[in-house]
Design an enzyme around this catalytic site. Sequence first.
Site, mmCIF file in Angstrom:
data_model
loop_
_atom_site.group_PDB
_atom_site.id
_atom_site.type_symbol
_atom_site.label_atom_id
_atom_site.label_comp_id
_atom_site.label_asym_id
_atom_site.label_seq_id
_atom_site.Cartn_x
_atom_site.Cartn_y
_atom_site.Cartn_z
ATOM 1 N N HIS A 191 45.664 -35.032 -49.296
ATOM 2 C CA HIS A 191 44.593 -35.421 -50.225
ATOM 3 C C HIS A 191 44.052 -36.815 -49.899
ATOM 4 O O HIS A 191 42.846 -37.020 -49.781
ATOM 5 C CB HIS A 191 45.148 -35.369 -51.654
ATOM 6 C CG HIS A 191 44.243 -35.862 -52.729
ATOM 7 N ND1 HIS A 191 43.745 -35.051 -53.715
ATOM 8 C CD2 HIS A 191 43.748 -37.109 -53.005
ATOM 9 C CE1 HIS A 191 42.992 -35.758 -54.542
ATOM 10 N NE2 HIS A 191 42.992 -37.017 -54.127
ATOM 11 N N GLU A 192 44.958 -37.769 -49.747
ATOM 12 C CA GLU A 192 44.534 -39.150 -49.540
ATOM 13 C C GLU A 192 43.998 -39.393 -48.125
ATOM 14 O O GLU A 192 42.933 -39.987 -47.944
ATOM 15 C CB GLU A 192 45.691 -40.110 -49.823
ATOM 16 C CG GLU A 192 46.234 -40.054 -51.248
ATOM 17 C CD GLU A 192 45.225 -40.472 -52.303
ATOM 18 O OE1 GLU A 192 44.180 -41.066 -51.962
ATOM 19 O OE2 GLU A 192 45.473 -40.191 -53.497
ATOM 20 N N HIS A 229 40.097 -37.733 -48.924
ATOM 21 C CA HIS A 229 39.214 -38.890 -49.119
ATOM 22 C C HIS A 229 38.833 -39.542 -47.790
ATOM 23 O O HIS A 229 37.801 -40.216 -47.699
ATOM 24 C CB HIS A 229 39.896 -39.925 -50.016
ATOM 25 C CG HIS A 229 40.076 -39.470 -51.428
ATOM 26 N ND1 HIS A 229 39.087 -38.851 -52.146
ATOM 27 C CD2 HIS A 229 41.157 -39.549 -52.253
ATOM 28 C CE1 HIS A 229 39.524 -38.572 -53.364
ATOM 29 N NE2 HIS A 229 40.790 -38.986 -53.455
ATOM 30 N N GLU A 281 37.340 -35.838 -56.067
ATOM 31 C CA GLU A 281 38.744 -35.462 -56.223
ATOM 32 C C GLU A 281 38.938 -33.975 -55.914
ATOM 33 O O GLU A 281 39.937 -33.577 -55.312
ATOM 34 C CB GLU A 281 39.243 -35.784 -57.635
ATOM 35 C CG GLU A 281 39.299 -37.262 -57.980
ATOM 36 C CD GLU A 281 40.146 -38.075 -57.017
ATOM 37 O OE1 GLU A 281 41.106 -37.523 -56.431
ATOM 38 O OE2 GLU A 281 39.855 -39.271 -56.836
#
Length: 729
Positions: free
Chosen positions: A452-453, A457, A510
């Site tokens: 995810h990070e 992103h 997100e």
Amino acid sequence: MVDSQYYLPNDIGVSALECGEAFRLLSPQEKMYAHYLSRAAWYGGLAVLLQTSPESVDIFVLLQKIFRRQAPAELEKVATAAGLSSEDYQAFLVYAAGLYANMGNYKSFGDTKFIPNLPKFKALVWASQAFQEQSTEMEALWNSCSCLLYSLEDRQKQLGLGDKGITTYFSGNCCLEDAEVAQKFLDSKVSWFHIQSDQCSLLCFLQSVVTIWTFFLSASVYCFPFSLCGECESCCGNYSFEDKEFIVRRGDYAPLMEKVCSYLQQAEVYAANENQKKMIEEYRRSFTLGSIEAHKEGSRYWIKDKGPIVESYIGFIESYRDPFGSRGEFEGFVAVVNKAMSERFAKLVSSAEVLLPELPWPREFEKDKFLKPDFTSLDVLTFAGSGIPAGINIPNYDDIRQSEGFKNVSLGNVLAVAYSTKKEKLTFLEEADKDLFLKWKSPSFEVQVGLHELLGHGSGKLFVEDDKGKFNFDQSKVINPETGELVSSWYRGSETWDSKFSTIASSYEECRAECVGLYLCLNKQVLSIFGHEGQDAMDVVYVNWLSMVRAGLLGLEFYTPESKSWRQAHMQARFVILRVLLEAGEGLVGLEEVTGQDGKPDARITVDRSKIPTVGKDAINSFLRKLQVYKATADVEGGRALYDKYSTVSDSGAHNFLRLRETVLLRKEARKMFVQANTRVNGDNVELVEYEGNAAGLIRSFTERFQDDADQLEADLLQLNRRDAPCWC
């Protein structure tokens, strides 16, 4: 009868964030560095009280005055004498701990108000030693906040803009249209203000009186209207824009920013290298002068500071709680690197250039060059703000992220306790899934956070035409994969992701990052990096997808039917993913309303693990590609239509989500609160002061954290709050 969602239950989970071992391994210099950075973070974090609600400061000061004179154990005797039962007193402690943990009386995760679950709050205040010593001051404090303390009028139940909720980012008479005009004004003056319109974290308040609008430009020590040392030249003053008059000023939170700068200056003495020194110098300049350019410059030095033992970041960072999705809330963290776990993340970073092409969009929609970031696992020593996340990808400045890089951090000691639960409290799962879920929840979430990070992103290009007409892509060749035609829209000039997509920007991004995690966790190389092979790897994938589906259902807690709005970006994102996977059909995901063993409404979710690599992967592939294409091309209309479609909560269709929401509320478990340690200088040494993992320990940590200059600090907070009080009427 008050809905239980507005109370914090007496048995709410409270855990101490363990960091003792990591802290003891630091050198004396590193301990001093961590101590002064922590002090800066904690004092800056008090700004969140002012950013949350009109009454948060008064409640905070009231509680501080009570607990500074009587610790929780001593106060209990007073409470008993005042007629409070043991349950009432525990409710009082839980409320106070919640106020401290959330830095205000609205939940940091969900933005719902919480009120005291006891009728005799006033009796306890009047019986306290603080009231005996300062009755006039304490009564004035009580009178200033007591009505709002318990009020659950519709608008005060949640944070929001205009008639949808409470906010202190805008005055009470502002609506969405006012916010849009203000944003246009900021965009038009971006070259003057040295800020990006999507990162207005230093423009903390908008006050509107008829057509005279006042911006407080920046949290800064200096309040002068003229330029200082060439900083913020031509920023402050009066401006006309679209038949409205704007007044721009600096100097918000000045007393707090002065403390932040003082502690940063002391931390600089113990910096390990030049990058850290220059980083701190720029942060001090930013908070002194209100210059976001200085904060961006500090962030550049922060990116260059590779692999520090003590990691930190500070500023007005995340825009989740601004109803318009643009202005940043203060946060500051200080943490110590967990070397063993960081090695796994380093391997993931090394594999990023192999994994990025696996994402479901054309090469032209990916960044021209992947700038390998630091990705470390950290044990949190200090996290000041309204809440503590599991992972972070920063800085949030698009121009820096696109061309210079970023850092990822996973907060290991947070992950260790935040998402643990007992089998009997696991809701909405089949009995056969519960043991597997408990076994693999933390390892699967570790994989999800990493993906995810770093690759969520950290991926994806934005198509931009700058002020000089230069494009960062070939507009004559790049094809939109959704239309089959040339890309026809992009970001122009000062436009940014947040300014264009505004109210949906945070949740949409997100959702994109969560989808990347789901999609790439199917990759065997990724699973191997985290030490999962064979059947274990298959179980990690299954639990990750099952967890996401369950989280989508749990997300309904954070939807407000009355205003048809979502109160939490991540949970909205997870609900959207649930809808996408349900729509995929073929038995991939099941969602059924049932009656629980207690005779009350319940629900069951199932995931067919055999269909995750086929039906599931195809569904996320298609949806994720759309998300990235709309984002890259600044197609607000297309992106909003897509996201709003899956965000809709109704009682029609195959699933009655409004009724399911009532079931979720009936069976919800309160989010845990964390007790953080303090540091204290003793001669040439720094001591770590730890507290018990309960409400009383959390309260003690806060009263001791600000005891050195408590009276002056409380006076400063009250003065700042009184200054802005007319804005909220």
